[in-house]
Design a protein around this motif. Structure first.
Motif, PDB file in Angstrom:
ATOM      1  N   THR A   1      -3.951  -3.515  -5.538  1.00  0.00           N
ATOM      2  CA  THR A   1      -3.330  -3.139  -6.679  1.00  0.00           C
ATOM      3  C   THR A   1      -1.787  -2.769  -6.689  1.00  0.00           C
ATOM      4  N   LEU A   2      -1.298  -1.957  -5.822  1.00  0.00           N
ATOM      5  CA  LEU A   2      -0.045  -1.667  -5.514  1.00  0.00           C
ATOM      6  C   LEU A   2       0.765  -2.606  -5.023  1.00  0.00           C
ATOM      7  N   LYS A   3       0.345  -3.624  -4.419  1.00  0.00           N
ATOM      8  CA  LYS A   3       1.221  -4.944  -4.355  1.00  0.00           C
ATOM      9  C   LYS A   3       1.520  -5.670  -5.375  1.00  0.00           C
ATOM     10  N   THR A   4       0.374  -5.672  -6.269  1.00  0.00           N
ATOM     11  CA  THR A   4       0.569  -6.348  -7.520  1.00  0.00           C
ATOM     12  C   THR A   4       1.546  -5.891  -8.330  1.00  0.00           C
ATOM     13  N   ILE A   5       1.754  -4.525  -8.367  1.00  0.00           N
ATOM     14  CA  ILE A   5       2.696  -4.048  -9.104  1.00  0.00           C
ATOM     15  C   ILE A   5       4.170  -3.758  -8.811  1.00  0.00           C
ATOM     16  N   GLY A   6       4.287  -4.702  -7.423  1.00  0.00           N
ATOM     17  CA  GLY A   6       5.481  -4.624  -6.854  1.00  0.00           C
ATOM     18  C   GLY A   6       5.899  -3.587  -5.695  1.00  0.00           C
ATOM     19  N   TYR A   7       4.843  -2.832  -5.220  1.00  0.00           N
ATOM     20  CA  TYR A   7       4.877  -2.017  -3.876  1.00  0.00           C
ATOM     21  C   TYR A   7       5.008  -2.956  -2.573  1.00  0.00           C
ATOM     22  N   GLN A   8       5.861  -2.552  -1.802  1.00  0.00           N
ATOM     23  CA  GLN A   8       5.954  -3.404  -0.384  1.00  0.00           C
ATOM     24  C   GLN A   8       5.031  -2.520   0.717  1.00  0.00           C
ATOM     25  N   GLU A   9       4.174  -3.018   1.218  1.00  0.00           N
ATOM     26  CA  GLU A   9       3.439  -2.113   2.244  1.00  0.00           C
ATOM     27  C   GLU A   9       4.166  -2.235   3.657  1.00  0.00           C
ATOM     28  N   ILE A  10       4.677  -1.042   4.134  1.00  0.00           N
ATOM     29  CA  ILE A  10       4.982  -1.301   5.561  1.00  0.00           C
ATOM     30  C   ILE A  10       3.877  -0.801   6.339  1.00  0.00           C
ATOM     31  N   GLU A  11       3.259  -1.637   7.042  1.00  0.00           N
ATOM     32  CA  GLU A  11       2.057  -1.684   7.617  1.00  0.00           C
ATOM     33  C   GLU A  11       1.662  -0.666   8.640  1.00  0.00           C
ATOM     34  N   PRO A  12       0.818   0.190   8.920  1.00  0.00           N
ATOM     35  CA  PRO A  12       0.560   1.073  10.124  1.00  0.00           C
ATOM     36  C   PRO A  12       0.421   0.475  11.260  1.00  0.00           C
ATOM     37  N   LYS A  13       0.663   1.001  12.321  1.00  0.00           N
ATOM     38  CA  LYS A  13       0.507   0.300  13.573  1.00  0.00           C
ATOM     39  C   LYS A  13      -0.597   0.875  14.291  1.00  0.00           C
ATOM     40  N   THR A  14      -1.032   0.063  15.221  1.00  0.00           N
ATOM     41  CA  THR A  14      -2.363   0.443  16.079  1.00  0.00           C
ATOM     42  C   THR A  14      -1.886   1.253  17.202  1.00  0.00           C
TER      43      THR A  14
END
Length: 148
Positions: free
Chosen positions: A104-117
């Motif tokens: 949902t956040l991505k559809t409104i323009g947020y970029q996710e900085i993905e977590p690491k393993t």
């Protein structure tokens, strides 16, 4: 800072380290001539939530404004770069509701900085640890260079 963030580091410590004012309440108005969360939104070039808990992600994705972070997020002009860096247990991160909220956040323009393993605070090994500070800083710098 959210209430939860204040459990990890005090606002005064963050203010001293960052050499910037730290806002902790949506209802605290330092100046009578402005609405604080609206003014903060107007002054923002890039909005980053790091680390972002499952709770904060859920509140942001549903438009809640019950803390200063979410209230400012709702007050951001459309052109502001928005980023979120999740950090939580693997099961929480991979949960369908969390993934739906992130989408949902991505559809409104947020970029996710993905977590690491990594080895997580709970002792589990898996995806959910906050991205490295170096990675976050590089992504933010790159985004800011794109708007200049």
């Amino acid at each position: 800072m959210t209430e939860a963030a204040q459990q990890f580091i005090t606002p005064l410590t963050l203010q001293v380290l960052s050499k910037n004012p730290v806002h902790t309440s949506v209802m605290s108005e330092d100046r009578p001539d402005v609405v604080n969360h609206i003014e903060l939104g107007k002054q923002t070039d890039l909005f980053l939530v790091a680390p972002a808990s499952a709770d904060t992600i859920a509140r942001l994705s549903h438009g809640h404004a019950n803390d200063i972070v979410c209230a400012v997020a709702l007050a951001l002009p459309a052109h502001v770069i928005k980023m979120i860096a999740p950090a939580m247990n693997t099961n929480m991160y991979e949960h369908p509701l969390t993934q739906t909220n992130l989408n949902t956040l991505k559809t409104i323009g947020y970029q996710e900085i993905e977590p690491k393993t990594s080895l997580l605070a709970c002792g589990d090994l898996g995806k959910g640890a906050l991205a490295t500070v170096d990675d976050i800083v590089q992504i933010v710098q790159d985004a800011l260079l794109d708007i200049t």
